[in-house]
Design a protein around this motif. Structure first.
Motif, PDB file in Angstrom:
ATOM      1  N   ILE A 243      -0.341   3.643  11.815  1.00  0.00           N
ATOM      2  CA  ILE A 243       0.560   4.240  10.822  1.00  0.00           C
ATOM      3  C   ILE A 243      -0.209   4.662   9.571  1.00  0.00           C
ATOM      4  CG2 ILE A 243       2.480   3.734   9.273  1.00  0.00           C
ATOM      5  CD1 ILE A 243       3.620   1.934  11.501  1.00  0.00           C
ATOM      6  N   LEU A 244      -1.096   3.801   9.081  1.00  0.00           N
ATOM      7  CA  LEU A 244      -1.848   4.128   7.857  1.00  0.00           C
ATOM      8  C   LEU A 244      -2.843   5.261   8.095  1.00  0.00           C
ATOM      9  CD1 LEU A 244      -2.532   0.581   6.361  1.00  0.00           C
ATOM     10  CD2 LEU A 244      -0.855   2.274   5.606  1.00  0.00           C
ATOM     11  N   ALA A 245      -3.436   5.312   9.292  1.00  0.00           N
ATOM     12  CA  ALA A 245      -4.396   6.376   9.586  1.00  0.00           C
ATOM     13  C   ALA A 245      -3.720   7.739   9.565  1.00  0.00           C
ATOM     14  CB  ALA A 245      -5.043   6.132  10.947  1.00  0.00           C
ATOM     15  N   ILE A 246      -2.535   7.836  10.150  1.00  0.00           N
ATOM     16  CA  ILE A 246      -1.820   9.106  10.148  1.00  0.00           C
ATOM     17  C   ILE A 246      -1.377   9.453   8.724  1.00  0.00           C
ATOM     18  CG2 ILE A 246       0.186  10.345  11.030  1.00  0.00           C
ATOM     19  CD1 ILE A 246      -2.029   9.783  13.082  1.00  0.00           C
TER      20      ILE A 246
ATOM     21  N   ILE B  61       0.837  -1.206   0.000  1.00  0.00           N
ATOM     22  CA  ILE B  61       0.000   0.000   0.000  1.00  0.00           C
ATOM     23  C   ILE B  61       0.869   1.253   0.000  1.00  0.00           C
ATOM     24  CG2 ILE B  61      -1.639   1.343   1.379  1.00  0.00           C
ATOM     25  CD1 ILE B  61      -2.882  -1.292   2.280  1.00  0.00           C
ATOM     26  N   VAL B  62       1.879   1.257   0.851  1.00  0.00           N
ATOM     27  CA  VAL B  62       2.755   2.434   0.939  1.00  0.00           C
ATOM     28  C   VAL B  62       3.586   2.597  -0.332  1.00  0.00           C
ATOM     29  CG1 VAL B  62       4.643   3.504   2.223  1.00  0.00           C
ATOM     30  CG2 VAL B  62       2.831   2.299   3.456  1.00  0.00           C
ATOM     31  N   ALA B  63       4.177   1.483  -0.802  1.00  0.00           N
ATOM     32  CA  ALA B  63       5.064   1.556  -1.970  1.00  0.00           C
ATOM     33  C   ALA B  63       4.309   1.930  -3.248  1.00  0.00           C
ATOM     34  CB  ALA B  63       5.786   0.224  -2.158  1.00  0.00           C
ATOM     35  N   SER B  64       3.063   1.480  -3.360  1.00  0.00           N
ATOM     36  CA  SER B  64       2.290   1.760  -4.575  1.00  0.00           C
ATOM     37  C   SER B  64       1.401   2.995  -4.433  1.00  0.00           C
ATOM     38  CB  SER B  64       1.408   0.550  -4.921  1.00  0.00           C
ATOM     39  OG  SER B  64       0.441   0.329  -3.909  1.00  0.00           O
TER      40      SER B  64
END
Length: 255
Positions: free
Chosen positions: A158-161, A77-80
């Motif tokens: 982490i994803l929420a922030i 999710i982060v990388a893409s």
């Protein structure tokens, strides 16, 4: 576009975003071990700082595999993020004029780094939250955590922030699409501060005021930066409209 065409377009964008996440997650298999080691480091700090037994445990047969799989997905999710953020913008584009489509590059160039930066900011304060929350344990007790529960908590945080850091870019995008004005964004600053502090308080489920402040300050700063960009854009658009009206003899008072 008809409702059916919108649904087809949405399916197309979701498919592309999903495939990008999967393709980015596959190479993450070889990075799972160092990531898990970094995520679990605060638990070891708990054992040292509080002088108590603390460990992460697998409570089911498949939990170890599920833990690795979830880490891979989040890394994907982060990388893409540049790809699926572009798909989000591309889904909005058909409803805009040709001029607004040019802002897709700017939206992508701003939102992807901010999302990754938000994730890094959350990563920075996460150990403080773990140490604080586990510090409420009674004396002579042990901190034995389920690996999956611990991972769910850390990754959601982490994803929420990271998602919260994208919100100012969305405000600017709406302003460029003439949905909201820069003055309107600026006038809502009190509600924005209340919303940011509430969001960071919910995202940091502890009495950790320092972590909440560390996350709230950059988010509030980004909000005012978005308001400033929107105000400058409105002035530029107003000047262009006035020049156009003067050239063609249009009375703006009657428009």
């Amino acid at each position: 576009m008809t409702l059916g065409a919108h649904l087809v377009e949405l399916r197309k964008r979701i498919t592309i975003a999903g495939l990008s996440i999967v393709l980015a997650a596959i190479p993450a298999w070889w990075a799972v071990d160092p990531i898990w080691e970094a995520l679990s480091a605060p638990v070891l700090e708990v054992a040292e700082a509080q002088n108590r037994a603390a460990s992460l445990n697998y409570t089911t047969i498949g939990e170890a595999f599920d833990t690795r799989l979830l880490i891979m997905i989040v890394v994907g999710i982060v990388a893409s993020s540049p790809i699926w953020l572009y798909q989000l913008w591309a889904f909005i584009v058909p409803a805009l004029h040709r001029e607004e489509k040019r802002y897709a590059i700017g939206f992508l160039a701003a939102s992807a780094p901010l999302f990754i930066g938000g994730c890094l900011a959350a990563w920075f304060v996460f150990p403080n939250i773990v140490i604080l929350l586990t510090g409420f344990g009674f004396a002579e007790s042990a901190t034995l955590l389920s690996a999956r529960t611990y991972l769910d908590f850390s990754l959601k945080f982490i994803l929420a922030i990271g998602a919260g850091f994208i919100f100012p870019v969305i405000l600017v995008a709406l302003n460029f699409a003439r949905v909201i004005t820069g003055v309107g964004i600026l006038k809502a600053w009190r509600w924005a501060i209340l919303g940011v502090t509430t969001f960071t308080a919910l995202a940091t489920p502890a009495a950790d005021v320092l972590s909440m402040v560390l996350l709230a300050i950059p988010m509030i700063g980004l909000y005012f930066a978005a308001a400033a960009i929107a105000v400058l854009h409105d002035k530029r658009v107003a000047k262009k409209d006035a020049a156009f009206a003067a050239e063609y003899g249009i009375d703006t008072a009657d428009a």
